[in-house]
Write an enzyme that holds these catalytic residues in place. Structure first.
Site, PDB file in Angstrom:
ATOM      1  N   HIS A  14       0.894  -1.280   0.017  1.00  0.00           N
ATOM      2  CA  HIS A  14       0.078   0.073   0.046  1.00  0.00           C
ATOM      3  C   HIS A  14       1.025   1.338   0.044  1.00  0.00           C
ATOM      4  O   HIS A  14       1.597   1.535   1.058  1.00  0.00           O
ATOM      5  CB  HIS A  14      -1.125   0.057   1.286  1.00  0.00           C
ATOM      6  CG  HIS A  14      -2.076   0.679   1.262  1.00  0.00           C
ATOM      7  ND1 HIS A  14      -3.087   0.531   0.295  1.00  0.00           N
ATOM      8  CD2 HIS A  14      -2.467   1.869   2.005  1.00  0.00           C
ATOM      9  CE1 HIS A  14      -4.243   1.429   0.236  1.00  0.00           C
ATOM     10  NE2 HIS A  14      -3.755   2.279   1.301  1.00  0.00           N
TER      11      HIS A  14
ATOM     12  N   LYS B 170     -10.119   6.186  -3.742  1.00  0.00           N
ATOM     13  CA  LYS B 170      -9.265   7.405  -3.234  1.00  0.00           C
ATOM     14  C   LYS B 170      -7.957   6.687  -3.911  1.00  0.00           C
ATOM     15  O   LYS B 170      -7.480   5.693  -3.695  1.00  0.00           O
ATOM     16  CB  LYS B 170      -9.484   7.473  -1.915  1.00  0.00           C
ATOM     17  CG  LYS B 170      -8.192   8.190  -1.217  1.00  0.00           C
ATOM     18  CD  LYS B 170      -8.477   8.671   0.185  1.00  0.00           C
ATOM     19  CE  LYS B 170      -7.586   8.539   1.057  1.00  0.00           C
ATOM     20  NZ  LYS B 170      -7.793   9.126   2.396  1.00  0.00           N
TER      21      LYS B 170
ATOM     22  N   LYS C 179      -3.745   7.488  -3.833  1.00  0.00           N
ATOM     23  CA  LYS C 179      -2.823   8.291  -2.966  1.00  0.00           C
ATOM     24  C   LYS C 179      -1.828   8.817  -3.966  1.00  0.00           C
ATOM     25  O   LYS C 179      -1.151   7.909  -4.772  1.00  0.00           O
ATOM     26  CB  LYS C 179      -2.077   6.967  -2.158  1.00  0.00           C
ATOM     27  CG  LYS C 179      -3.013   6.667  -1.103  1.00  0.00           C
ATOM     28  CD  LYS C 179      -3.252   7.737  -0.004  1.00  0.00           C
ATOM     29  CE  LYS C 179      -3.755   7.226   1.265  1.00  0.00           C
ATOM     30  NZ  LYS C 179      -4.139   8.405   2.169  1.00  0.00           N
TER      31      LYS C 179
ATOM     32  N   ASP D  65      -5.831  11.845  -2.425  1.00  0.00           N
ATOM     33  CA  ASP D  65      -5.010  12.333  -1.117  1.00  0.00           C
ATOM     34  C   ASP D  65      -3.682  12.270  -1.557  1.00  0.00           C
ATOM     35  O   ASP D  65      -2.908  11.375  -1.684  1.00  0.00           O
ATOM     36  CB  ASP D  65      -5.523  10.988   0.087  1.00  0.00           C
ATOM     37  CG  ASP D  65      -4.784  11.443   1.334  1.00  0.00           C
ATOM     38  OD1 ASP D  65      -4.438  12.614   1.366  1.00  0.00           O
ATOM     39  OD2 ASP D  65      -5.214  10.832   2.224  1.00  0.00           O
TER      40      ASP D  65
ATOM     41  N   GLU E  21      -7.732  15.673  -1.040  1.00  0.00           N
ATOM     42  CA  GLU E  21      -7.375  15.607   0.207  1.00  0.00           C
ATOM     43  C   GLU E  21      -6.026  16.146   0.608  1.00  0.00           C
ATOM     44  O   GLU E  21      -5.158  15.811  -0.060  1.00  0.00           O
ATOM     45  CB  GLU E  21      -7.584  14.442   0.905  1.00  0.00           C
ATOM     46  CG  GLU E  21      -7.527  13.956   2.299  1.00  0.00           C
ATOM     47  CD  GLU E  21      -7.758  12.442   2.666  1.00  0.00           C
ATOM     48  OE1 GLU E  21      -8.616  11.951   1.754  1.00  0.00           O
ATOM     49  OE2 GLU E  21      -7.292  12.006   3.584  1.00  0.00           O
TER      50      GLU E  21
ATOM     51  N   ASP F 131      -7.282  16.737   6.490  1.00  0.00           N
ATOM     52  CA  ASP F 131      -7.012  15.479   7.009  1.00  0.00           C
ATOM     53  C   ASP F 131      -6.215  15.598   8.195  1.00  0.00           C
ATOM     54  O   ASP F 131      -6.421  16.034   9.257  1.00  0.00           O
ATOM     55  CB  ASP F 131      -6.783  14.383   6.002  1.00  0.00           C
ATOM     56  CG  ASP F 131      -6.830  12.959   6.938  1.00  0.00           C
ATOM     57  OD1 ASP F 131      -6.806  12.960   8.074  1.00  0.00           O
ATOM     58  OD2 ASP F 131      -6.119  12.101   6.264  1.00  0.00           O
TER      59      ASP F 131
ATOM     60  N   LYS G  32     -11.399  11.348  12.274  1.00  0.00           N
ATOM     61  CA  LYS G  32     -10.914  10.093  12.676  1.00  0.00           C
ATOM     62  C   LYS G  32     -10.924   9.891  14.259  1.00  0.00           C
ATOM     63  O   LYS G  32     -10.381  11.050  14.970  1.00  0.00           O
ATOM     64  CB  LYS G  32      -9.319   9.872  12.137  1.00  0.00           C
ATOM     65  CG  LYS G  32      -9.201   9.950  10.524  1.00  0.00           C
ATOM     66  CD  LYS G  32      -7.894   9.780  10.101  1.00  0.00           C
ATOM     67  CE  LYS G  32      -7.796   9.831   8.512  1.00  0.00           C
ATOM     68  NZ  LYS G  32      -6.620   9.511   7.986  1.00  0.00           N
TER      69      LYS G  32
ATOM     70  N   GLU H 287     -14.290   5.947   4.631  1.00  0.00           N
ATOM     71  CA  GLU H 287     -12.984   5.186   3.983  1.00  0.00           C
ATOM     72  C   GLU H 287     -12.836   3.782   5.050  1.00  0.00           C
ATOM     73  O   GLU H 287     -11.619   3.701   5.317  1.00  0.00           O
ATOM     74  CB  GLU H 287     -11.828   5.976   3.705  1.00  0.00           C
ATOM     75  CG  GLU H 287     -11.335   6.590   5.064  1.00  0.00           C
ATOM     76  CD  GLU H 287     -10.120   7.560   4.464  1.00  0.00           C
ATOM     77  OE1 GLU H 287      -9.875   7.615   3.477  1.00  0.00           O
ATOM     78  OE2 GLU H 287      -9.402   7.882   5.795  1.00  0.00           O
TER      79      GLU H 287
END
Ligand code: MUC
Ligand code: MG
Length: 374
Positions: A21, A166, A168, A197, A223, A248, A272, A326
């Protein structure tokens, strides 16, 4: 007789991810969960979880640091306290330790889980009641390879698991990143929403160039394009573009939310529980967003099932959650440490309806994946 907290354990658990990831600041091959077990004198155990992303590359707390903080400072402050008074227990933690929000969030979850079990109600009910029993969940495409990302998105659309993706970005040059995003959006067309993001990777000039191109490519949401501390720059970008800008890293608790709202720095807040020091802090942050007319989004620190379901119970009580969530963390993990993993279908996460979190630890898996296994 008062029901008191008798023990608190923090356990490091390393779980492999289903694929690498890639984020702007780290590439994850595994995720470390800090699982908290909190026991009370009535025999009830509550569980909680803290995670971060890429060691210390995302935030100021690492999994190892969270465990040390709990073992050394927070657990001793909780032992002997009233297990049924969650606000009281959290006030005590805030007195003995500044910051350390991720660690506090895991402990607050464990207290809430125990209290829900004690009263025989799901956590959402304990929080005043859920206004929805399922949450829309997007998926992050972050394999690092455009063709592989498109293939992954097509499969997940066909399975009706996700219809928002989304991406990255921020690792490569702006134009390369934009080309990657635009190719994915072109392939998916109107069948999916695509967001990005940047995880603070751009300076303001890069962001202006990049966002203009992303807007033209039909991207739905941008984001955290620039550094979290550059709130004035974020406000300039939010004023300049029509595509919504989401904060964020820049929004942790209600104080940040106030300042961002005052500056007009964001159209959307990513909430979050970890960033806000727990569900109650997240709800206070959300309330500031609501008061300021800012849209809300349920974010993740890529938690496993325990942290994800804790956040889900909190998000289910929010009056508005315009951008969905998410909360896909458990789906990124090859395995987990709960008996029954969360259910995802029809583009949404369904909430368990058992008392507390509605989850039970799988003791064999916990024994297998804990870092200190013998
Ligand atoms: C972040 O910055 O939003 C959320 C999804 C994902 O892939 O990483 C996280 C962290
Ligand atoms: Mg983010």
């Amino acid at each position: 007789m008062a029901i008191t907290i008798t023990s608190v354990d923090a356990i490091l658990v390393d779980l492999p991810t289903i694929r690498a990831h890639q984020l702007a600041m780290a590439t994850m091959q595994q995720q470390t969960l800090v699982i908290v077990r909190l026991r009370a004198s009535d025999g009830i155990e509550g569980i909680g979880e803290a995670t971060t992303i890429g060691g210390l590359s995302y935030g100021e707390e690492s999994p190892e640091g969270i465990k040390l903080t709990i073992d050394t400072y927070l657990a001793p402050a909780l032992i002997g306290q009233d297990a049924t008074n969650i606000h009281g227990a959290m006030a005590r933690l805030n007195k003995v330790a500044r910051g350390n929000r991720f660690a506090k969030s895991a402990l607050e979850t464990a207290l809430l889980d125990a209290q829900g079990k004690r009263l025989g109600v799901p956590l959402g009910t304990l929080l005043g009641g859920a206004v929805r029993d399922a949450l829309p969940v997007l998926w992050t495409l972050a394999s690092g390879d455009t063709a592989r990302d498109i293939e992954e998105a097509e499969r997940l659309l066909a399975e009706r698991r996700h219809d928002t993706f989304k991406l990255k970005i921020g690792r490569r040059a702006v134009r390369e990143d934009v080309a990657h995003v635009a190719a994915i959006k072109r392939a998916l067309g109107d069948r999916a929403r695509v967001t990005v993001d940047v995880n603070q990777a751009w300076n303001e000039a890069d962001a202006a160039t990049g966002i203009a191109m992303l807007e033209a490519a039909g991207i739905d949401l941008i984001e955290q394009p620039i550094a979290r501390d550059n709130r004035v720059g974020l406000a300039r970008l939010a004023a300049r573009f029509v595509v919504p800008i989401m904060a964020d890293e820049a929004v942790t608790g209600p104080e940040d939310a106030m300042e961002l709202a005052r500056l007009g720095a964001a159209d959307v807040f990513a909430l979050k529980i970890a960033k806000s020091g727990g569900i109650f802090g997240m709800l206070r942050t959300a309330a500031v967003g609501d008061a300021a007319g800012i849209a809300l989004y349920g974010g993740t620190m890529l938690e496993g099932s325990v942290g994800t379901i804790a956040a889900a119970h909190g998000f289910c009580t929010l009056p508005q959650l315009a951008w969905g969530t998410e909360l896909f963390g458990p789906l990124l993990l090859k395995d987990d440490v709960v008996v029954e993993r969360p259910a995802y279908r029809d583009f949404a996460l369904r909430l368990p309806d058992g008392p507390g979190l509605g989850l039970a630890l799988d003791e064999d898996k916990l024994a297998h994946y804990r870092r200190d296994r013998t």
